[in-house]
Enzyme design. Structure first.
Site, short mmCIF file in Angstrom:
data_model
loop_
_atom_site.label_atom_id
_atom_site.label_comp_id
_atom_site.label_asym_id
_atom_site.label_seq_id
_atom_site.Cartn_x
_atom_site.Cartn_y
_atom_site.Cartn_z
N ASN A 56 0.82 -1.35 0.10
CA ASN A 56 0.02 0.08 -0.02
C ASN A 56 0.98 1.45 0.11
O ASN A 56 1.86 1.21 -0.17
CB ASN A 56 -0.79 0.21 1.10
N ASP A 100 -4.22 -6.33 5.14
CA ASP A 100 -5.29 -7.21 5.89
C ASP A 100 -5.32 -8.80 5.26
O ASP A 100 -5.77 -9.66 6.11
CB ASP A 100 -6.67 -6.62 5.51
N LYS A 159 8.78 -17.28 -10.10
CA LYS A 159 8.05 -16.37 -10.76
C LYS A 159 6.97 -16.77 -11.35
O LYS A 159 7.22 -17.94 -12.29
CB LYS A 159 8.87 -15.42 -11.59
N PRO A 198 -2.97 -11.89 10.45
CA PRO A 198 -3.30 -11.46 11.74
C PRO A 198 -3.28 -9.76 12.20
O PRO A 198 -2.73 -9.01 11.25
CB PRO A 198 -2.12 -11.81 12.39
N ASP A 199 -4.18 -9.59 12.96
CA ASP A 199 -4.35 -7.92 13.26
C ASP A 199 -3.52 -7.81 14.48
O ASP A 199 -3.74 -8.17 15.57
CB ASP A 199 -5.72 -7.85 13.87
N ILE A 200 -2.50 -7.11 14.17
CA ILE A 200 -1.50 -6.97 15.14
C ILE A 200 -1.90 -6.15 16.42
O ILE A 200 -1.71 -6.47 17.67
CB ILE A 200 -0.22 -6.33 14.69
N PHE A 253 -4.24 3.56 14.74
CA PHE A 253 -4.48 4.64 13.94
C PHE A 253 -5.77 3.90 13.03
O PHE A 253 -5.89 2.91 12.93
CB PHE A 253 -3.47 4.79 13.01
N LYS A 273 -13.68 1.39 15.27
CA LYS A 273 -12.53 0.81 15.35
C LYS A 273 -11.73 0.53 16.94
O LYS A 273 -11.06 -0.48 17.14
CB LYS A 273 -11.42 1.58 14.49
N LYS A 289 -10.85 -3.03 18.19
CA LYS A 289 -9.77 -3.61 18.35
C LYS A 289 -9.26 -3.80 19.69
O LYS A 289 -8.18 -4.39 20.02
CB LYS A 289 -8.80 -2.64 17.62
#
Ligand code: CTP
Length: 411
Positions: free
Chosen positions: A209, A277, A287, A305-307, A325, A339, A343
């Site tokens: 990203n 995500d 390749k 995983p969501d840290i 954030f 969130k 979270k």
């Protein structure tokens, strides 16, 4: 945070004097050494024995003590400390200070000291608002004396208004800020995540990203500037490693999580990374080749995983203060508030990362800080200014909390 700081605590005569005893404990929790002076008025509300038992030192009450004054006790008391705090400070003592009087030990020490002075006033609302008291406050402030409180609310006298002693955590935070002006986070450990993650499709391609890492790196730098021992876990970014910080470089979300868990314990963690995500379920070992006439490959994704959520759910190892954030392109405050709940973090900093905001890769950011008390919108600031403001907020919040035994602190 106040390790080895010597605090001279003057307890003057007011019903709030009993809260000074709690303050002694909280100061000691932070590593401070406390000495007590009890005025004649203060001794009407708490006993010298209570103060002596808590400070582990004799309580100083008399200006004309034969034993102590042979060694110029009031001068020594005034100088052998890093800060003088008056809790509670009465209108009378403020008036004596303003007039430069020295008719008892407390007033004499306050006149003789060359150390920072903090007053935590507590009195009846009319006494606080009286022009004489306000003139004394203004004069003392002009001379460099600092104030914390008073707060507003129900007063012991049955009236309502300004005059309540500031809350103990706020007095503690004010003492820490005055006693360690440059390094309030010394002795504390911070973990910061920054940058994007890269999820491989094959050895040469990846999903990523637009995160530049500028905000996360600036936060790590600002926390280190306040004395914290910082571990920065970062995805691939085009930024130099900030000085004096342990930098752990990772590529994928799974590596970032592992590095974060390894960096614990931490007193504060700030998750500023833009973590992918999803990852490709089975990245190509070689390749992936274009085969003439064949359809493009279909990438099967699995959740990463969501840290932030993982750190929030750690139980005893959870960072003392956990901050995330919320990168949003619409309804920033609404999504950020939701969130924070999902979270399980303490604070969340909502920001607009839509293409027209210029946040990703740019140098400015507009933050909506959501905590348990609501939303606070900051003006548009540079990412360095956001980092400085956040670091100072963290310092205030951490010093106001009792330490977590055996957790982040290394003392
Ligand atoms: N985060 C994380 N691990 C992930 C995803 C996000 O630690 N796998 C953290 C980010 O570092 C940030 C917070 O969670 O502190 C919110 O990230 P954000 O990208 O805004 O939200 P997502 O959780 O990805 O949710 P959505 O994509 O639905 O907005």
């Amino acid at each position: 945070m106040l390790k080895d700081k010597r605090i001279l605590l003057i307890v003057a005569g007011g019903i709030a004097a009993y809260k000074a005893l709690e303050l002694v404990r909280r100061l000691q929790d932070q590593g401070a050494r406390v000495r007590g002076i009890l005025t004649a008025g203060g001794a009407n509300f708490i006993t010298p024995l209570a103060l002596a038992a808590l400070t582990g030192d004799k309580v100083h009450e008399n200006l004309f003590s034969l034993t102590e004054e042979s060694e110029m006790g009031h001068i020594r008391l005034a100088r052998d400390c890093d800060l003088v705090a008056v809790v509670p400070a009465t209108a009378h003592l403020m008036a004596k200070m303003a007039a430069g009087m020295a008719d008892d030990l407390a007033a004499t020490v306050l006149l003789a000291t060359d150390k920072p002075i903090l007053l935590a006033p507590a009195m009846n609302v009319v006494m606080w608002n009286h022009p004489a008291t306000q003139a004394n406050r203004a004069l003392l402030e002009k001379r460099g004396v600092r104030f914390v409180g008073p707060g507003a609310g129900d007063l012991a006298c049955g009236e309502v208004g300004s005059g309540r002693l500031a809350e103990v955590p706020d007095i503690l935070a004010a003492i820490a800020a005055l006693a360690t002006p440059d390094q309030p986070l010394q002795g504390l450990r911070a973990l910061v995540t920054s940058g994007p993650t890269r999820e491989p499709i094959d050895p040469v391609r990846f999903i990523a990203n637009h995160s530049s890492g500028k905000q996360g790196h600036a936060i790590a730098h600002a926390l280190a500037g306040l004395g914290a021992e910082v571990t920065l876990v970062t995805g691939p970014v085009g930024l130099a490693d900030p000085d004096g910080i342990r930098v752990v470089k990772v590529e994928t979300a799974q590596q970032m999580l592992a590095a974060c868990l390894k960096a614990l314990p931490a007193d504060v963690a700030v998750c500023a990374a833009a973590v992918a995500d999803w990852r490709v379920k089975k990245p190509g070992a070689q390749k992936i080749k274009k085969v003439k006439g064949a359809a493009p490959p279909v990438l099967e994704l699995v959740a990463n995983p969501d840290i932030l959520a993982t750190l929030a759910a750690l139980g005893a190892d959870r960072p003392g203060l956990l901050i995330g954030f919320a990168a949003e392109t619409e309804d920033v405050v609404k999504h950020a508030t939701a969130k924070r709940q999902t979270k399980g973090c303490d604070w969340i900093l909502g920001n607009d990362v839509g293409p027209e905001s210029g946040t990703f890769g740019g140098d400015a950011n507009t933050i909506h800080l959501v905590d348990s008390s609501g939303v606070e919108t900051w003006p548009a600031l540079s990412k360095d200014e956001v980092a400085d403001r956040l670091a100072k907020r963290i310092a205030l919040a951490l010093v106001a909390r009792p330490p977590r035994p055996g957790k982040g602190k290394r003392r």
